[in-house]
Design a protein around this motif. Structure first.
Motif, PDB file in Angstrom:
ATOM      1  N   LYS A 122       8.570   4.848  -3.391  1.00  0.00           N
ATOM      2  CA  LYS A 122       8.653   6.287  -3.639  1.00  0.00           C
ATOM      3  C   LYS A 122       9.962   6.799  -3.040  1.00  0.00           C
ATOM      4  O   LYS A 122      10.306   6.447  -1.910  1.00  0.00           O
ATOM      5  N   LYS A 176       9.963   5.511   0.760  1.00  0.00           N
ATOM      6  CA  LYS A 176       8.633   5.173   1.270  1.00  0.00           C
ATOM      7  C   LYS A 176       8.025   4.137   0.342  1.00  0.00           C
ATOM      8  O   LYS A 176       8.431   4.007  -0.819  1.00  0.00           O
ATOM      9  N   GLU A 207       4.115   2.488  -0.904  1.00  0.00           N
ATOM     10  CA  GLU A 207       2.695   2.822  -0.924  1.00  0.00           C
ATOM     11  C   GLU A 207       1.895   1.630  -1.430  1.00  0.00           C
ATOM     12  O   GLU A 207       2.257   1.001  -2.423  1.00  0.00           O
ATOM     13  N   THR A 208       0.830   1.316  -0.724  1.00  0.00           N
ATOM     14  CA  THR A 208      -0.073   0.254  -1.166  1.00  0.00           C
ATOM     15  C   THR A 208      -1.409   0.413  -0.449  1.00  0.00           C
ATOM     16  O   THR A 208      -1.568   1.296   0.410  1.00  0.00           O
ATOM     17  N   THR A 209      -2.339  -0.457  -0.753  1.00  0.00           N
ATOM     18  CA  THR A 209      -3.692  -0.346  -0.216  1.00  0.00           C
ATOM     19  C   THR A 209      -3.902  -1.335   0.918  1.00  0.00           C
ATOM     20  O   THR A 209      -3.549  -2.513   0.808  1.00  0.00           O
ATOM     21  N   LEU A 260      -5.315   3.943   0.859  1.00  0.00           N
ATOM     22  CA  LEU A 260      -3.964   3.928   0.306  1.00  0.00           C
ATOM     23  C   LEU A 260      -3.043   4.583   1.327  1.00  0.00           C
ATOM     24  O   LEU A 260      -3.230   5.744   1.693  1.00  0.00           O
ATOM     25  N   LYS A 261      -2.036   3.824   1.812  1.00  0.00           N
ATOM     26  CA  LYS A 261      -1.207   4.332   2.904  1.00  0.00           C
ATOM     27  C   LYS A 261       0.276   4.163   2.582  1.00  0.00           C
ATOM     28  O   LYS A 261       0.650   3.319   1.769  1.00  0.00           O
ATOM     29  N   GLU A 262       1.099   4.970   3.266  1.00  0.00           N
ATOM     30  CA  GLU A 262       2.540   4.922   3.072  1.00  0.00           C
ATOM     31  C   GLU A 262       3.221   4.154   4.196  1.00  0.00           C
ATOM     32  O   GLU A 262       2.897   4.334   5.374  1.00  0.00           O
TER      33      GLU A 262
END
Length: 659
Positions: free
Chosen positions: A609, A621, A623-625, A635-637
């Motif tokens: 992102k 950034k 993002e994935t789980t 789901l976090k950054e």
């Protein structure tokens, strides 16, 4: 016979003319000197804050007893009568052990001044420059008539039979004075440095002395091998080969004896069973001596030893590039959880990478320099610029002093916290943290017989000469938060030369806009033309989010030269308030439940992102789980680790039977 003779003579004449023509075509270029490259953009802003309001500015005010009150190079030089000295560190022992540390304030003072001098020059801060000028004048006044610049009185200097800081105190002092000379061009400064070095070379004469044949050696003797830094720079500035000869002599003498720091000795490097075990900062700074002896001698043993050193180095660096050094390596393999790195080790390894880059022309050392700086080094600074971590790990779950949570509060040697001094351990890491960005900036550009080489990227201004014509190159970029780089040329008179631009290892593709003739190899893009004012080179590197495996098989993620981490929320706790400005010692307590460690569900499903409206460190950034030890999925950054205090950088993969 006469005809053959004529052919030989004509061939020799032709060869001679060819050589002369080649020589005449060589560019008239000088060595890049400190101050020729000035930072801009975010690096300049950070350095300006460091030298005015940050940790670089304040050590003499926060620890005056170490930096100001002990005139260790002047009236407080050490004699046989000196049995104790306040060096900051709190120890449990007395007597001989403490006597070994009496040189410590020379390191604290000179390394801090080296960083302060360089930051002042690169930021052009006039108040800081005035302070630097006073310091240089004061130090030159301590020079004895015979040239001695050091910390020992007549009864001790060059007569040491046990632990000492003779060469180390000189090295740390002279490095800063050399930076000032390169900036100011004051011949009196260079003359003083050369006079001091010539005295040392005479007092520890080649093949007629044994400076490292010492009983009970410790850190000072080991650090003394860095005297080669001064010798190397003097050689580059003067072309006096006696400095290189002396550097080779020092390494070869060090190689002979049973010292406390032996990771750099050839017998160990060539032993396939040997693993690094020493004090990290020594192991990484000594690489420069080995690099020099491998370059300037014909004996293949040193080239083989350097090759073996570099193989071992891969095993002791974490995903961020941080080298084990918390404090000792102890034959360990790098582990993002369990092996920390000292800020001193970060700086010394970066400086050694810089010399490898100069001596090998291999761009991979530039890749490693920026990786180390933007991740491990930046990630061990407090983002507010007021303090640094003495020791740090890639996966940083808390910063409360001790490394193991069960040992928090049990002793005063709390390296894993943020401080502008770290006096209770040693005021060594703060000075080295002040040196690292100026050393990086100074390595951005290099010169060779073909022209210029751009090795490191970052907003900056490079002022130099080509065939005695003034040349300025502006590097305009937000690197490493943007991979577009514009190079704007301003030259006094058009000149034909080559500009080589490093191709980063992480780049998947690039485009280059320039009217120059182009060629390339694996490491560099080469641009050749007659350059004139107004010429612009625009290069755009492309990258993709990358999934990496560390030495333990865990995953970590990068984009370009930035490593990413999962931020861990924390509570800031003030441990100490200093009676000067707004400086504090700080701890960080995790808000997460004890033992919370996230695993990644699918490392291939990670999304990049971008948001250019965010502050620089939040431009990118990922993002994935993830799933934690309580089987909670979220789901976090991920963010660049260089701006994170508490973070998780490496992630085990969720196994199928854990679903």
């Amino acid at each position: 016979m006469n005809q053959i003779f004529k052919i030989i003579i004509l061939s020799l004449i032709t060869l001679s003319c060819t050589e002369k023509n080649n020589i005449s075509k060589k560019l008239n270029i000088s060595t890049v000197q400190f101050g020729d490259i000035q930072p801009d953009g975010w690096m300049k802003a950070q350095m300006e804050n460091d030298v005015t309001n940050g940790f670089v500015s304040a050590l003499d005010s926060l620890a005056p007893e170490l930096v100001v009150e002990d005139d260790i190079y002047g009236k407080d030089r050490m004699t046989k009568e000196v049995k104790s000295k306040d060096v900051g560190a709190i120890t449990d022992d007395n007597g001989e052990w403490e006597v070994q540390f009496l040189w410590w304030n020379s390191e604290t003072q000179s390394n801090w001044w080296d960083g302060y001098i360089r930051n002042a020059i690169l930021t052009k801060d006039q108040n800081a420059l005035n302070k630097v000028k006073t310091y240089v004048d004061t130090k030159l006044k301590t020079q004895d008539e015979d040239g001695y610049l050091g910390v020992y009185a007549q009864d001790l200097r060059y007569k040491h039979t046990t632990e000492n800081g003779e060469l180390w105190a000189q090295s740390s002092l002279l490095r800063g004075l050399l930076a000032y000379y390169e900036y100011s061009k004051e011949e009196r400064v260079l003359n003083a440095i050369e006079k001091a070095v010539q005295l040392t070379m005479k007092s520890y004469s080649i093949n007629n002395s044994e400076p490292f044949n010492i009983e009970k050696p410790f850190a000072g003797v080991g650090h003394g091998l860095t005297f080669v830094d001064v010798l190397n720079r003097l050689y580059e500035l003067t072309n006096n080969e006696s400095y290189i000869d002396y550097a080779v002599f020092l390494y070869q003498d060090y190689d002979k004896y049973n010292l406390s720091e032996v990771d750099i000795q050839t017998k160990n490097l060539l032993n396939p069973e040997y693993k690094f075990k020493g004090h990290g900062v020594h192991t990484y700074e000594h690489l420069r001596a080995l690099t020099m002896v491998a370059k300037y001698t014909k004996d293949s043993i040193y080239k083989n030893a350097l090759e073996k050193y570099l193989e071992r180095l891969e095993k002791v660096t974490t995903p961020s590039g941080g080298p084990i050094g918390d404090e000792w390596i102890f034959e360990r393999t790098a582990d993002a959880d369990n092996t920390g790195y000292e800020y001193c080790s970060i700086h010394e390894l970066l400086d050694s990478y810089s010399l490898l880059l100069k001596r090998t022309n291999d761009s991979k050392w530039a890749d490693k320099m920026e990786w180390l700086l933007f991740n491990a080094a930046q990630g061990a600074r407090n983002p507010d610029g007021k303090s640094i971590a003495y020791c740090k790990t890639d996966n940083s779950y808390f910063m409360q002093g001790a490394f193991e949570i069960e040992n928090i509060g049990k002793n005063n040697h709390n390296r894993f916290k943020y401080s502008p001094v770290h006096k209770e351990v040693a005021a060594c890491c703060v000075p080295n943290a002040g040196r690292i960005f100026p050393y990086y900036v100074n390595s951005m550009w290099a010169k060779n017989n073909d022209g210029l080489v751009l090795n490191l990227f970052g907003a900056s201004e490079f002022n130099t000469t080509i065939n005695e014509h003034k040349l300025k190159i502006l590097q305009k970029t937000n690197y490493p938060f943007d991979f577009k780089i514009d190079l704007e040329i301003d030259i006094e008179s058009p000149e034909n030369f080559q500009i080589a631009i490093r191709k980063p290892k992480w780049a998947t593709f690039y485009t280059c806009s320039s009217s120059a003739d182009k060629s390339e190899n694996e490491h560099y893009l080469y641009l050749n033309k007659t350059w004139k004012t107004g010429d612009v080179i625009t290069i755009q590197f492309e990258a993709e989010p990358k999934v990496n495996l560390d030495l333990l098989g865990d995953y970590f993620f990068s984009y370009g030269p930035l490593v990413f981490g999962l931020p861990i929320e924390s509570k800031e706790v003030v441990q100490k308030i200093y009676p000067y400005k707004d400086f504090k010692d700080l701890e960080y307590h995790s808000n997460a439940s004890k033992g919370t460690k996230w695993k990644i569900v699918d490392p291939t499903k990670i999304k990049l992102k971008t948001n250019e409206n965010e502050p620089l460190w939040n431009h990118f950034k990922m993002e994935t789980t993830f799933i934690n030890s309580k089987n909670e999925t979220e789901l976090k950054e991920l963010k660049p680790m260089g701006n994170l205090i508490l973070r998780q950088v490496t992630f085990p993969k969720l196994e199928n039977n854990e679903n």
